[in-house]
Design a protein around this motif. Structure first.
Motif, PDB file in Angstrom:
ATOM      1  N   VAL A  20       0.849  -1.183   0.000  1.00 48.10           N
ATOM      2  CA  VAL A  20       0.000   0.000   0.000  1.00 48.10           C
ATOM      3  C   VAL A  20       0.885   1.234   0.000  1.00 48.10           C
ATOM      4  O   VAL A  20       1.855   1.309   0.771  1.00 48.10           O
ATOM      5  CB  VAL A  20      -0.940   0.022   1.228  1.00 48.10           C
ATOM      6  N   ALA A  21       0.564   2.203  -0.881  1.00 46.02           N
ATOM      7  CA  ALA A  21       1.338   3.444  -0.975  1.00 46.02           C
ATOM      8  C   ALA A  21       0.405   4.640  -0.875  1.00 46.02           C
ATOM      9  O   ALA A  21      -0.783   4.554  -1.197  1.00 46.02           O
ATOM     10  CB  ALA A  21       2.115   3.497  -2.289  1.00 46.02           C
TER      11      ALA A  21
ATOM     12  N   ASN B 213       6.710   3.326  -0.720  1.00 43.43           N
ATOM     13  CA  ASN B 213       6.066   2.161  -1.333  1.00 43.43           C
ATOM     14  C   ASN B 213       5.571   2.423  -2.750  1.00 43.43           C
ATOM     15  O   ASN B 213       5.257   1.492  -3.481  1.00 43.43           O
ATOM     16  CB  ASN B 213       4.878   1.700  -0.478  1.00 43.43           C
ATOM     17  N   LEU B 214       5.460   3.699  -3.149  1.00 40.68           N
ATOM     18  CA  LEU B 214       4.822   3.995  -4.428  1.00 40.68           C
ATOM     19  C   LEU B 214       5.610   3.427  -5.610  1.00 40.68           C
ATOM     20  O   LEU B 214       5.013   2.981  -6.597  1.00 40.68           O
ATOM     21  CB  LEU B 214       4.663   5.513  -4.588  1.00 40.68           C
ATOM     22  N   THR B 215       6.927   3.423  -5.544  1.00 38.16           N
ATOM     23  CA  THR B 215       7.711   2.934  -6.675  1.00 38.16           C
ATOM     24  C   THR B 215       7.437   1.464  -6.946  1.00 38.16           C
ATOM     25  O   THR B 215       7.358   1.040  -8.105  1.00 38.16           O
ATOM     26  CB  THR B 215       9.212   3.146  -6.404  1.00 38.16           C
ATOM     27  N   SER B 216       7.272   0.661  -5.890  1.00 34.33           N
ATOM     28  CA  SER B 216       7.005  -0.765  -6.110  1.00 34.33           C
ATOM     29  C   SER B 216       5.546  -1.003  -6.472  1.00 34.33           C
ATOM     30  O   SER B 216       5.242  -1.885  -7.288  1.00 34.33           O
ATOM     31  CB  SER B 216       7.384  -1.570  -4.861  1.00 34.33           C
ATOM     32  N   VAL B 217       4.605  -0.253  -5.877  1.00 32.82           N
ATOM     33  CA  VAL B 217       3.186  -0.429  -6.202  1.00 32.82           C
ATOM     34  C   VAL B 217       2.938  -0.117  -7.678  1.00 32.82           C
ATOM     35  O   VAL B 217       2.228  -0.844  -8.381  1.00 32.82           O
ATOM     36  CB  VAL B 217       2.311   0.466  -5.305  1.00 32.82           C
ATOM     37  N   MET B 218       3.547   0.962  -8.185  1.00 34.54           N
ATOM     38  CA  MET B 218       3.305   1.395  -9.554  1.00 34.54           C
ATOM     39  C   MET B 218       4.344   0.854 -10.533  1.00 34.54           C
ATOM     40  O   MET B 218       4.298   1.169 -11.719  1.00 34.54           O
ATOM     41  CB  MET B 218       3.293   2.928  -9.644  1.00 34.54           C
TER      42      MET B 218
ATOM     43  N   GLY C 204      20.797   5.635  -8.175  1.00 37.13           N
ATOM     44  CA  GLY C 204      20.513   6.031  -6.814  1.00 37.13           C
ATOM     45  C   GLY C 204      19.637   5.039  -6.100  1.00 37.13           C
ATOM     46  O   GLY C 204      19.599   3.841  -6.422  1.00 37.13           O
ATOM     47  N   HIS C 205      18.886   5.535  -5.110  1.00 39.17           N
ATOM     48  CA  HIS C 205      18.064   4.654  -4.273  1.00 39.17           C
ATOM     49  C   HIS C 205      16.721   5.312  -4.007  1.00 39.17           C
ATOM     50  O   HIS C 205      16.519   6.509  -4.260  1.00 39.17           O
ATOM     51  CB  HIS C 205      18.782   4.363  -2.951  1.00 39.17           C
ATOM     52  N   ASN C 206      15.801   4.520  -3.465  1.00 38.22           N
ATOM     53  CA  ASN C 206      14.452   4.981  -3.178  1.00 38.22           C
ATOM     54  C   ASN C 206      14.462   5.893  -1.952  1.00 38.22           C
ATOM     55  O   ASN C 206      15.465   6.012  -1.242  1.00 38.22           O
ATOM     56  CB  ASN C 206      13.547   3.762  -2.932  1.00 38.22           C
ATOM     57  N   LEU C 207      13.317   6.543  -1.704  1.00 34.53           N
ATOM     58  CA  LEU C 207      13.178   7.326  -0.482  1.00 34.53           C
ATOM     59  C   LEU C 207      13.184   6.399   0.724  1.00 34.53           C
ATOM     60  O   LEU C 207      12.810   5.222   0.629  1.00 34.53           O
ATOM     61  CB  LEU C 207      11.866   8.123  -0.515  1.00 34.53           C
ATOM     62  N   PRO C 208      13.604   6.888   1.910  1.00 34.59           N
ATOM     63  CA  PRO C 208      13.625   6.038   3.104  1.00 34.59           C
ATOM     64  C   PRO C 208      12.234   5.526   3.443  1.00 34.59           C
ATOM     65  O   PRO C 208      11.232   6.227   3.262  1.00 34.59           O
ATOM     66  CB  PRO C 208      14.152   6.979   4.191  1.00 34.59           C
ATOM     67  N   ALA C 209      12.160   4.294   3.940  1.00 40.05           N
ATOM     68  CA  ALA C 209      10.872   3.701   4.298  1.00 40.05           C
ATOM     69  C   ALA C 209      10.309   4.317   5.561  1.00 40.05           C
ATOM     70  O   ALA C 209       9.093   4.366   5.752  1.00 40.05           O
ATOM     71  CB  ALA C 209      11.027   2.191   4.469  1.00 40.05           C
ATOM     72  N   SER C 210      11.165   4.779   6.454  1.00 40.61           N
ATOM     73  CA  SER C 210      10.703   5.356   7.714  1.00 40.61           C
ATOM     74  C   SER C 210      10.492   6.850   7.559  1.00 40.61           C
ATOM     75  O   SER C 210      11.257   7.531   6.862  1.00 40.61           O
ATOM     76  CB  SER C 210      11.718   5.098   8.824  1.00 40.61           C
TER      77      SER C 210
END
Length: 793
Positions: free
Chosen positions: A492-493, A529-534, A541-547
């Protein structure tokens, strides 16, 4: 009087005697008159705009004429924000003024958050305009707000909203002081809520309200005192604007002048204005009337065509009447009377057809909604007059042609109507009808295919089994936690806007704080979570921090187009670099995403910045496993009912959202209706022509069959002359339709192509309809027993 009665009585007998031709003409004229009636009602509605206001004759809107550095002239419907106070304080002839600052944003009750179109207004707004209060008081004091009835229902249901509080992230907590009376009257001012201008506090707003360079943010309306000269305001504005702009330094303008526009002249709009409001334009009305007149022209073609097709029998009638002593003007009056009777029958049928299509959303929204016309005697006088004129004009050519024959000539059946190189006028009209119909068919199919493409094409993100939930004020964290626990939910994002729509607004972003390499970019709020949901692809580089943390809000993801626009080199080199969202907010690039189409396909891919801002989350996107998605949807709906019991569940699958967003089915349905009417008119006209031709050639067919001709040979012989007309119509309409469709599609950055298959499909449909029309009558003639046809010889 007796003579005119005689004309109409004979006209009725002739029409009743030839029922098929009469029906074709009545239906055709009714179809054309239907579209014309819609256009005329729309025109009346355009001139009825702002009629609810108490003194429109002495109310004016101030326009700003800007001269750019390139000496281009641009006119704005807006004007400088300090102008209202200047006029009120220094010009005695001014009775009242108000500013209207339009905006949109989310308002919240604490439990419900909804998007709202709001206007910030002065106290004079409620005296200048006729928006009456159903209950409560105007919004005058700071932090006060007035709602429309619809908005009050959206936020508070049936509860009394007076005294309740709505919160806006910029304006703060606003107390509801009144609810406006419901009105269906047309006006150029559209809003859901009205906010007191006294609410605008703080240094930034105070500076904006006093800045004479700020001419594009708000509208100024002035009501002068009774008895003042109509040009009193216009005379002072040039001097006022010169004084106000003296010494000002503009960024991209040389300067501006002010002028007044009477409220009675706002609609229809006669000039193109920047920041225009919601009044219809002259171009829109001309287009609507043009479509109506074109449809009516097709019907008039039918009348002319069928009347001239029966020229042999009518010409002999003319010859006998002339021998009996009738004058030419009397014969013309007889033919014109028949045409007028047909047109009046067509008006009656058009009214019945209008009642059938009146509930269509397109018709209500864009044409007749809110217009009082059915009980208006003046409107009906115009309708009847227009119908009579239509009948007179449609009957004029046949009447002139048929009454010019000499008795000796027509009684020997020596008639001939030629336009050019052996093609008769009747055939020319058939070609015109089918060419127009085919042209319209091609353009409509292009529009429908483009909209289907926009709803179903690959945008570059994964939308399969993705469920969208508008939050409407519900805590994203709470709902996200509960949905994550459902079986069948993968992830869920949260996000501030949905991909494939208009985005989340433009913002100027700079490469450095001083303003170098600034460009317009879309800024979305998202969580990790949005990058994996969509299914978004990270290329560096890397995704935004999960926390959630303060550092997370300073990291952003950008797309490849942003790398190019900010001159960051390549994707790898962009990682870790800083960009400025405004003078005080700098963010660091954490990752670069592959380019994907995150807005409507009208626009090319533009720079995108995605950051973590939970306060602006408006949607949850849920990735559902492929097992049984409807069970998951039902489970989410139950969670929603428990969390927000008084708000309807508005969840929707992403595929459905994109399809609904771009399909415009209501608009296409109305356009299809117009094309259907045009094709019906053309086919009925062709049917009448074929029917009459077959009546003339019945004995010829009988002789050919006696001589041994087969049925298929007879059908081809009878049909070929009419099939040639369809082929000529296709040769005219196909290139024109191709050019018009290509021009329409160039307004989209990503679009379909107009290929031979689509053009062939449209032309094939035209041939099929025309072929069935021709074949129906020719087959019946071909199978006739020769003995029955030759019995009278």
């Amino acid at each position: 009087m007796t003579m005119f009665y005689s004309f109409f009585r004979i006209a009725w007998r002739n029409l009743w005697k030839n029922k098929l031709f009469s029906f074709i003409n009545v239906f055709g004229l009714a179809s054309g008159l239907l579209v014309c009636l819609l256009a005329m009602i729309g025109i009346k509605g355009a001139f009825d705009y702002d009629s609810i206001h108490p003194h429109p004759e002495r109310t004016y809107r101030i326009l700003t004429d800007v001269v750019t550095q390139d000496n281009d002239n641009r006119s704005f419907a807006t004007s400088p924000l300090p102008l209202a106070d200047e006029l009120k304080q220094k010009y005695p002839f001014v009775e009242e003024v108000t500013r209207v600052i339009r905006n949109n944003g989310d308002f919240s009750t604490g439990t419900k958050q909804l998007p709202v179109l709001y206007s910030v207004v002065d106290a004079g707004f409620f005296r200048i305009f006729g928006f009456r209060l159903e209950k409560g008081q105007p919004a005058v004091a700071p932090k006060t707000i007035v709602l429309t009835q619809e908005t009050a229902q959206r936020f508070f249901g049936s509860a009394n909203p007076i005294g309740k509080v709505l919160t806006h992230h910029d304006l703060g907590a606003l107390t509801v002081t009144g609810v406006l009376r419901e009105s269906t009257a047309k006006t150029h001012l559209h809003f859901d809520v009205l906010v007191s201008v006294a609410t605008l506090s703080g240094p930034a707003w105070q500076q904006a309200l006093a800045d004479w360079r700020n001419y594009s943010q708000g509208y100024t309306y002035v009501m002068v005192k009774p008895g003042m000269a109509t040009d009193a305001l216009a005379k002072v504005l040039p001097e006022l604007s010169n004084r106000a702009t003296n010494g000002l330094r503009f960024a991209s303008e040389k300067g501006y002048t002010l002028r007044s526009q009477p409220l009675t002249k706002l609609s229809p709009a006669r000039e193109e204005l920047m920041n225009a409001t919601y009044e219809p334009t002259i171009g829109k009305l001309e287009t609507e009337l043009g479509v109506g007149l074109l449809t009516l022209l097709l019907a008039a073609f039918n009348y002319i065509n069928l009347t001239l097709a029966r020229s042999l029998s009518r010409a002999r009638e003319v010859g006998i009447r002339k021998v009996a002593g009738a004058l030419r003007w009397q014969l013309m009056a007889q033919f014109m009377a028949e045409s007028v009777v047909l047109s009046l029958f067509g008006l009656s049928m058009a009214y019945g057809m209008l009642q059938l299509i009146k509930p269509m959303p397109f018709v209500q929204q864009w044409l007749i909604g809110g217009v009082e016309w059915e009980s208006n005697v003046g409107v009906w006088f115009i309708f009847v007059t227009f119908s009579v004129l239509t009948g007179l004009l449609a009957g004029l050519l046949p009447a002139k042609v048929l009454t010019q024959f000499q008795p000796a000539q027509v009684l020997r059946s020596q008639t001939g109507l030629r336009v050019f190189r052996g093609i008769t006028l009747r055939k020319s009209l058939i070609i015109a009808q089918f060419a127009i119909s085919l042209f319209a068919m091609i353009t409509l199919l292009s529009m429908a295919r483009q909209q289907h493409y926009m709803g179903h094409t690959d945008y570059g993100f994964d939308r399969s089994n993705v469920f969208v939930i508008p939050l409407n004020g519900v805590s994203a964290t709470r709902l996200q936690t509960e949905i994550n626990q459902l079986a069948g939910v993968e992830r869920v994002a949260a996000t501030s806007a949905l991909f494939g729509d208009h985005g989340d607004g433009w913002q100027t972003v700079r490469r450095d704080r001083s303003g170098g390499d600034s460009t317009q970019a879309h800024i979305f709020s998202m969580d990790a979570n949005l990058t994996s949901v969509m299914g978004l692809s990270m290329i560096a580089g890397h995704n935004l921090p999960a926390s959630a943390s303060d550092s997370a809000s300073r990291l952003v993801l950008i797309n490849e187009e942003a790398v190019r626009s900010f001159h960051l080199g390549n994707a790898g080199a962009a990682i870790g670099q800083t960009i400025w969202l405004n003078d005080s907010t700098d963010v660091q690039i954490a990752g670069v995403l592959n380019d994907f189409k995150f807005t409507t396909l009208v626009w090319k891919i533009s720079p995108l910045i995605m950051r973590y801002q939970p306060a602006t989350f408006r949607y949850l996107t849920v990735k559902v496993a492929s097992g049984n998605p409807e069970e998951v949807r039902s489970a989410i709906a139950r969670i929603w009912k428990r969390v927000q019991p008084y708000e309807p569940f508005a969840g929707i699958w992403y595929d459905t959202f994109l399809n609904d967003r771009h399909s415009h089915t209501d608009d296409l349905a109305f356009l299809a209706l117009l094309i259907g009417l045009a094709l019906s008119i053309a086919c009925l006209g062709l049917l009448g022509m074929v029917t009459y031709t077959m009546e003339l050639r019945t004995k010829e067919v009988a002789v050919r069959k006696v001589m041994g001709a087969r049925i298929d040979q007879v059908i081809w012989l009878l049909s070929w002359d009419f099939v040639k007309l369809l082929l000529i119509a296709g040769a005219i309409a196909i290139p024109l339709g191709y050019l018009a469709s290509s021009l329409f599609l160039t307004t989209f950055a990503y679009h379909i192509s107009v290929g031979a298959s689509m053009l062939g499909l449209c032309f094939g449909a035209l041939l099929l309809l025309g072929g069935l029309t021709i074949g129906f009558r020719t087959y019946r003639t071909a199978i006739t027993n020769p003995a029955d046809s030759l019995r009278t010889e």
